[in-house]
Enzyme design. Structure first.
Site, PDB file in Angstrom:
ATOM      1  N   LYS A   1       0.831  -1.207   0.000  1.00 18.70           N
ATOM      2  CA  LYS A   1       0.000   0.000   0.000  1.00 18.70           C
ATOM      3  C   LYS A   1       0.868   1.261   0.000  1.00 18.70           C
ATOM      4  CE  LYS A   1      -2.235  -1.600   3.690  1.00 18.70           C
ATOM      5  NZ  LYS A   1      -1.662  -2.951   3.737  1.00 18.70           N
ATOM      6  N   THR A   2       1.855   1.290   0.903  1.00 18.19           N
ATOM      7  CA  THR A   2       2.747   2.459   0.981  1.00 18.19           C
ATOM      8  C   THR A   2       3.536   2.600  -0.318  1.00 18.19           C
ATOM      9  OG1 THR A   2       3.027   1.847   3.299  1.00 18.19           O
ATOM     10  CG2 THR A   2       4.482   3.564   2.463  1.00 18.19           C
TER      11      THR A   2
ATOM     12  N   ARG B   1       6.461  -8.285   1.439  1.00 18.06           N
ATOM     13  CA  ARG B   1       7.357  -7.923   2.554  1.00 18.06           C
ATOM     14  C   ARG B   1       8.017  -9.183   3.127  1.00 18.06           C
ATOM     15  NH1 ARG B   1       4.548  -4.398   6.117  1.00 18.06           N
ATOM     16  NH2 ARG B   1       5.622  -2.687   5.082  1.00 18.06           N
TER      17      ARG B   1
ATOM     18  N   THR C   1      -5.619  -1.739   7.310  1.00 15.98           N
ATOM     19  CA  THR C   1      -5.762  -3.189   7.278  1.00 15.98           C
ATOM     20  C   THR C   1      -7.219  -3.552   7.568  1.00 15.98           C
ATOM     21  OG1 THR C   1      -5.111  -3.142   9.588  1.00 15.98           O
ATOM     22  CG2 THR C   1      -3.415  -3.744   8.013  1.00 15.98           C
TER      23      THR C   1
ATOM     24  N   ASP D   1      -1.042   6.168   6.954  1.00 23.89           N
ATOM     25  CA  ASP D   1      -1.125   4.731   7.199  1.00 23.89           C
ATOM     26  C   ASP D   1      -2.004   4.487   8.430  1.00 23.89           C
ATOM     27  OD1 ASP D   1      -0.578   2.130   6.678  1.00 23.89           O
ATOM     28  OD2 ASP D   1       1.481   2.138   7.397  1.00 23.89           O
TER      29      ASP D   1
HETATM   30  P1  ADP Z   1       2.127  -2.013   3.184  1.00 22.38           P
HETATM   31  O1  ADP Z   1       2.153  -0.525   3.131  1.00 22.38           O
HETATM   32  O2  ADP Z   1       0.933  -2.610   2.488  1.00 22.38           O
HETATM   33  O3  ADP Z   1       2.290  -2.579   4.569  1.00 22.38           O
HETATM   34  P2  ADP Z   1       4.646  -1.776   1.749  1.00 22.38           P
HETATM   35  O4  ADP Z   1       4.213  -0.915   0.623  1.00 22.38           O
HETATM   36  O5  ADP Z   1       5.411  -1.114   2.848  1.00 22.38           O
HETATM   37  O6  ADP Z   1       3.393  -2.580   2.361  1.00 22.38           O
HETATM   38  O7  ADP Z   1       5.491  -2.986   1.108  1.00 22.38           O
HETATM   39  C1  ADP Z   1       6.361  -3.796   1.865  1.00 22.38           C
HETATM   40  C2  ADP Z   1       7.595  -4.137   1.068  1.00 22.38           C
HETATM   41  O8  ADP Z   1       7.227  -5.056   0.043  1.00 22.38           O
HETATM   42  C3  ADP Z   1       8.239  -2.940   0.374  1.00 22.38           C
HETATM   43  O9  ADP Z   1       9.525  -2.739   0.855  1.00 22.38           O
HETATM   44  C4  ADP Z   1       8.316  -3.276  -1.088  1.00 22.38           C
HETATM   45  O10 ADP Z   1       9.669  -3.340  -1.493  1.00 22.38           O
HETATM   46  C5  ADP Z   1       7.734  -4.660  -1.218  1.00 22.38           C
HETATM   47  N1  ADP Z   1       6.628  -4.639  -2.183  1.00 22.38           N
HETATM   48  C6  ADP Z   1       5.338  -4.395  -1.886  1.00 22.38           C
HETATM   49  N2  ADP Z   1       4.587  -4.479  -2.987  1.00 22.38           N
HETATM   50  C7  ADP Z   1       5.404  -4.797  -4.006  1.00 22.38           C
HETATM   51  C8  ADP Z   1       5.191  -5.046  -5.391  1.00 22.38           C
HETATM   52  N3  ADP Z   1       3.966  -4.974  -5.910  1.00 22.38           N
HETATM   53  N4  ADP Z   1       6.265  -5.321  -6.152  1.00 22.38           N
HETATM   54  C9  ADP Z   1       7.496  -5.416  -5.600  1.00 22.38           C
HETATM   55  N5  ADP Z   1       7.761  -5.209  -4.285  1.00 22.38           N
HETATM   56  C10 ADP Z   1       6.721  -4.906  -3.482  1.00 22.38           C
END
Ligand code: ADP
Length: 357
Positions: free
Chosen positions: A83-84, A236, A177, A128
């Site tokens: 998401k981030t 992740r 979430t 977030d």
């Molecule tokens: P969330 O915000 O949903 O908790 P993040 O955006 O922080 O998740 O993603 C976690 C990690 O996973 C990041 O460091 C990123 O490198 C990796 N990641 C997430 N989505 C992808 C994607 N679609 N392709 C490649 N790497 C991804």
């Protein structure tokens, strides 16, 4: 605190923390720099979520043609699904800056006012865990999201005045979430709401290869798939496992990640074929052995496991449900026949109720 079953299958609490941080989908403090190094910065580098990416590309192109900021967006789904990262990709595609914060950092009114007043025109504000915003912060956000102004009050008693302060047009991207925990009025102010899906093994194998490439780690196709298949559908976790398996490959072999090395390393880390760790297996075994397969309430499970309900609901459960190991019923959680098979107890004589109907 976690639980283990003794010989009589009585569950008891132990002080040995058997939780495996490697398969926790939330960000760990130690991950932050690593995560920022490997975060994709463009739609091309962002793997999977194809339908969502296509929709977003059109929305962005339309906003650019209109020379308007993007509608406010809400992304929901379990932690670690990107998401981030997606918010950063959108900002890069729009050619605008992004400010990243989270609801717990916006506790006082002046926190949210400060950040809103510091925004530049067109900028993206990413919040977030937006379901954790408090009521006052939400109320400050409403007019800001709708008409781009802040309502400020000055003075006291009879001389109190309300001031409308314009702020630059911006786009709010919220991530949560728990979409269901968002208040109705806040949810209604998002023009676009999207759910992020768990990733397939094919997509995660690409994530693994991409990350290994950035970190200069050699991994073959089967090695990448072995890691992908135990990553709980979550990039992740896949990224974190790449690092751990690479350490293993370096010490036990020539540094290259092959299928054998990956399987050996992941078995050593007690991450099974479905990506479950000891906490997940304890949860399923508890339902099977103490509650005849369920149904059992989440609060009861949390108390027995020494976990909090939120961790079970937000972290453990989504993947167990998605993997078909657990089901949610109106009367509580139940294991599935597949869970018995996965745990190797389908033919062990343990009989559980696996369907309510
Ligand atoms: P969330 O915000 O949903 O908790 P993040 O955006 O922080 O998740 O993603 C976690 C990690 O996973 C990041 O460091 C990123 O490198 C990796 N990641 C997430 N989505 C992808 C994607 N679609 N392709 C490649 N790497 C991804």
């Amino acid at each position: 605190m976690s639980i283990v079953a003794d010989e009589e299958n009585n569950f008891k609490k132990t002080d040995i923390n058997r939780k495996n941080p490697v398969v926790k989908p939330e960000t760990l403090e130690s991950d932050k720099t690593f995560e920022n190094t490997i975060r994709p910065k463009s739609f091309d580098a962002y793997i999977g979520q194809s339908a969502l990416k296509e929709t977003l590309k059109i929305t962005i192109a339309a906003a650019q043609k209109r020379q308007q900021p993007l509608d406010h967006l809400l992304f929901y789904g379990p932690p670690g699904l990107g998401k981030t990262t997606l918010a950063g990709v959108i900002a890069a595609q729009m050619g605008v800056d992004i400010k990243i914060t989270s609801a717990p950092a916006l506790e006082r009114p002046r926190d949210i006012i400060g950040i809103l007043m510091s925004l530049k025109g067109g900028e993206i504000l990413f919040i977030d865990e937006i379901h954790r915003l408090n009521k006052i912060a939400e109320e400050i956000l409403y007019p800001a999201m709708e008409d781009f102004y802040l309502d400020m009050t000055t003075g006291k008693g009879q001389s109190v005045k309300t001031l409308r302060l314009p702020i630059p047009k911006f786009t709010l991207i919220g991530a949560t979430t728990k979409a269901g925990a968002l208040s109705g009025p806040l949810r209604d102010r998002f023009g676009i709401i999207h759910r992020l899906e768990f990733y397939t093994d094919d997509e995660l194998a690409k994530v693994v290869s991409r990350t290994a490439g950035i970190l200069n780690i050699e991994v073959d196709k089967e090695g990448a798939y072995a890691i992908a298949s135990r990553s709980r559908g979550t990039p992740r976790i896949a990224n974190r496992l790449v690092k751990r398996v690479a350490d293993f490959a370096l010490v036990k072999a020539d540094g290259k990640i092959t299928k054998d090395i990956a399987v050996d390393a992941l078995d050593t880390l007690k991450i099974d074929k479905c990506g479950l760790d000891t906490t997940d297996r304890n949860l399923l075994m508890l339902i099977i052995e103490k509650y005849n397969g369920g149904p059992v309430g989440i609060e009861t499970l949390a108390a027995a496991l020494g976990e909090d309900v939120r961790t079970l609901e937000d972290v453990c459960e989504p993947y167990l449900l998605q993997a078909g190991l657990l089901q949610r019923t109106p009367r509580g959680r139940m294991v599935t026949a597949y869970a018995l098979e996965h745990l190797g107890i389908a033919n062990s004589g343990i009989s559980v109720q696996t369907s309510l109907f």
